[in-house]
Structures are given as structure tokens and as C-alpha cells.
Design a protein around this motif. Structure first.
Motif, short mmCIF file in Angstrom:
data_model
loop_
_atom_site.label_atom_id
_atom_site.label_comp_id
_atom_site.label_asym_id
_atom_site.label_seq_id
_atom_site.Cartn_x
_atom_site.Cartn_y
_atom_site.Cartn_z
N THR A 210 0.34 -1.36 -0.09
CA THR A 210 0.35 0.06 0.45
C THR A 210 0.79 1.19 0.10
O THR A 210 1.27 1.19 0.99
CB THR A 210 -0.84 -0.12 1.26
OG1 THR A 210 -1.56 -0.91 1.47
CG2 THR A 210 -1.59 1.29 1.56
N LYS B 85 -0.89 -0.21 -4.07
CA LYS B 85 -2.28 -0.10 -4.31
C LYS B 85 -2.23 1.26 -3.82
O LYS B 85 -1.55 1.42 -2.92
CB LYS B 85 -2.85 -1.17 -3.16
CG LYS B 85 -4.54 -0.54 -3.07
CD LYS B 85 -5.04 -1.10 -1.46
CE LYS B 85 -4.59 -2.15 -1.83
NZ LYS B 85 -6.77 -3.04 -1.33
N ASP C 236 -7.43 2.80 -4.58
CA ASP C 236 -7.92 2.51 -3.89
C ASP C 236 -8.80 3.99 -3.32
O ASP C 236 -7.56 5.19 -2.36
CB ASP C 236 -7.81 1.46 -2.72
CG ASP C 236 -8.95 0.75 -1.61
OD1 ASP C 236 -9.87 1.12 -1.49
OD2 ASP C 236 -8.14 0.27 -0.84
N ASP D 63 -3.38 -8.65 -1.01
CA ASP D 63 -3.26 -7.71 -0.59
C ASP D 63 -3.10 -7.90 0.41
O ASP D 63 -3.87 -7.98 1.42
CB ASP D 63 -4.10 -6.88 -0.69
CG ASP D 63 -3.65 -5.25 -0.23
OD1 ASP D 63 -2.12 -4.84 -0.53
OD2 ASP D 63 -4.53 -4.13 0.43
#
Length: 330
Positions: free
Chosen positions: A129, A151, A175, A295
């Protein structure tokens, strides 16, 4: 069988910024089920946008402790049927379900993969992330990272951000954590360049997905909209993909059923996570052979991981070969 539980603090390596807020730590509830010198572990974490109160979970565990400890060692799917009768929040249900699978596997001297005859070769890579930040800062983090899948979190739609990320020609997902408007979604799904994103996750607030077109340039992925197996059929006309998280759906047992159902509906699947220690991540890693995306960077983002087990290294998922979920507390 004996039940123990303990509240823990997870410290993040750096501030985690998403559309819902900024976070430096998470509170976790560690659950331990033991029998004949074997110990199984499960975990759930306090997520504010899910209104999770771990103190209420502790009270609930004290209330049901005698019922759980009176249970004989049975197959985990039967144990889940018992747990389902206790009217538990899915996050707490997940902690207990995972702890029992870990214990049962250790008692049987078989790991979760063996017990369920799951694939464990050629696993998908996990993304890492990239928090909400100025686009140039996000691009710099991507450039410096040894991971290959990302992400990228965003707060609302910044078309410049989209254009710059697309030009990187890297494996990137977006996201928004429900921060896009209807107009944002229309622009994205009608823009051919958006196909270059591996997926676009949870674009709108819960139950506001009617604007989404499944057969568009965007691979829309449901996260907060996709809580459990019951939500699947309703989402299929709008989303190509779903994000299954153990805490949302209630653990490994319902996740296996959910994956099966999603496959029947021709839906792409991601196994995702919250900010978790290796207790939660080890459980989720066991399902990596069944999904299209992963993820599972939760434990990578914390500085005080209190467990070992399966783990993710630069995106590669490395499964523990030890019995159960392979979890050991440091």
C-alpha cells in the motif's frame, strides 16, 4: 480446550493515510485456544470505520468462555457451526475460527493447506500500500520500492494523479476508500487508459454502486460493499472483482465458501487484509492459491509484529510448512 485473550498495540512504521483518516497505531485482540500442549491463534483489530470496539469483544469472550471451553475437539467446520450459534460480530468470529483451525492443524500435525487440499504453488504476488500523499511523493515511493505490485490510496479523484500513475507502466491499483463521486466514476469507467490499473477498489460509499458499469474500462472491486457471501449476488452486475477479508466475512471457514461462490459467479477475487500482525496475515496467506489478487502487506507495515508464520517478502508470499496456520508468538 482452554481460551485466553489479550489486547495488543500494533505500531505502524509510518503514518498510514487513507480517505477515512490517518493512523499511527491499531489495537488488536489476540485469541488463543489450547489443548494438549498445542496452541492456536487468531486475531482481530479495531477499525474505526467499522465501529469496532475491542472492549465489547473482551466482554463477549468472558460471557461465552465456559461454552467454548466445554467444546470437544471436532472438525473446524463443525466448530464454526457452533460458533455461528453464539451471535458474534464477524471480526470476533474470524479470530476464533482462525484460532481453532490453527489449533486443530497442530493437533492433527497437518497444515491448513493439507487439511483442505488447497493449491500452494505459483501463488499470486501481494501488493504493498502507498498511503494518500502528493502524487510526486507516491511516485517516489513506488520508484524506491523493491515490490512490483502497488495499491495506491487516494482521497477523491485527481485526474493528474491518474495520468501520472498510468504513465509509470507499473502494476498499480487505485483504492479510493469510498471517496469518489458519481462523476468521478463515470469519467474513470469511460477512460480507456484506466484499463492499465489492475483494479479500482471501493469507489463509492457502501450501497452507492449503481453508477458502476461492470462491462467498462474499469475493473471495479468491491471492498466495504462486499461483507459476506450474502452480498455477492447483488454486487455481480456492477463489480468485476471482490476483496475478501477474513475479519469482514467471519474467518477462514466462510472465506472458503465465499471463494467457491464467487468463482461460480465468474467474479475475480482478491484476498485482502487490514493492519494486522502475522497472526492475521498467516491465516489469509493460506488462501493465496485460490485467488487472482493478494493484498497482504498488513504485517509488513507494522514495527512490532508479535508473531511469526507465513509472511510476504517484497510481494512474494512465503507459506509456513508448519502445522495449523504455522503461527508462533514471539
Amino acid at each position: 480446550m482452554e481460551l485466553k485473550f489479550e489486547l495488543k498495540q500494533l505500531q505502524l512504521k509510518e503514518t498510514f493515510s487513507i480517505a477515512y483518516g490517518n493512523y499511527d497505531k491499531r489495537e488488536a485482540l489476540l485469541v488463543e485456544l489450547s489443548h494438549q500442549n498445542c496452541k492456536g491463534y487468531g486475531e482481530c483489530v479495531a477499525i474505526d470505520y467499522y465501529q469496532i470496539n475491542l472492549q465489547s469483544f473482551v466482554l463477549k469472550l468472558k460471557e461465552i468462555q465456559a461454552q467454548i471451553e466445554a467444546q470437544k475437539i471436532i472438525h473446524p467446520k463443525e466448530f464454526f457451526t457452533f460458533l455461528s450459534s453464539l451471535n458474534l460480530h464477524p471480526f470476533l468470529l474470524s479470530a476464533l475460527d482462525c484460532a481453532y483451525w490453527d489449533l486443530f492443524g497442530k493437533l492433527e500435525n497437518k497444515n491448513f493447506i493439507e487439511l483442505n487440499q488447497l493449491p500452494s504453488e505459483n501463488l499470486v504476488e501481494s501488493s504493498i500500500t502507498i498511503s494518500v500523499a502528493e502524487i510526486d511523493e507516491q511516485i517516489q515511493k513506488i520508484g524506491k520500492s523493491s515490490w512490483s505490485k502497488f495499491k495506491v490510496k487516494c482521497k477523491g479523484l485527481d485526474k493528474t494523479q491518474v495520468e501520472k500513475l498510468v504513465k509509470l507502466n507499473r502494476n498499480i491499483a487505485l483504492d479510493s476508500n469510498a471517496s469518489f463521486t458519481n462523476e468521478d466514476c463515470l469519467w474513470l469507467q469511460e477512460n480507456a487508459e484506466v484499463q492499465k490499473f489492475s483494479y479500482l477498489e471501493q469507489p463509492r460509499p457502501i450501497n452507492n454502486y449503481n453508477i458502476l458499469k461492470k462491462e467498462s474500462f474499469a475493473n471495479w472491486m468491491a471492498d466495504e460493499d462486499c461483507q459476506n457471501i450474502d452480498s455477492l449476488k447483488e454486487l455481480i452486475p456492477y463489480y468485476k472483482s471482490i476483496n475478501i477479508k477474513l475479519m469482514k466475512c467471519g474467518g477462514l471457514t466462510p472465506a472458503l465458501e465465499m471463494i467457491k461462490k464467487a468463482r461460480e459467479l465468474n467474479c475475480k477475487i482478491m484476498i485482502g487484509c487490514m493492519t494486522e500482525s502475522s497472526v492475521g496475515i498467516s491465516a489469509a496467506c493460506t488462501l493465496a492459491g485460490l485467488v487472482d489478487y493478494a493484498d497482504l502487506d498488513g504485517a509488513t507495515l507494522i514495527s512490532n509484529d508479535y508473531a511469526t508464520g507465513s509472511f510476504v517478502e517484497n510481494g512474494t508470499i512465503i507459506l509456513s510448512s508448519k502445522p495449523g496456520l504455522g503461527i508462533e508468538i514471539k
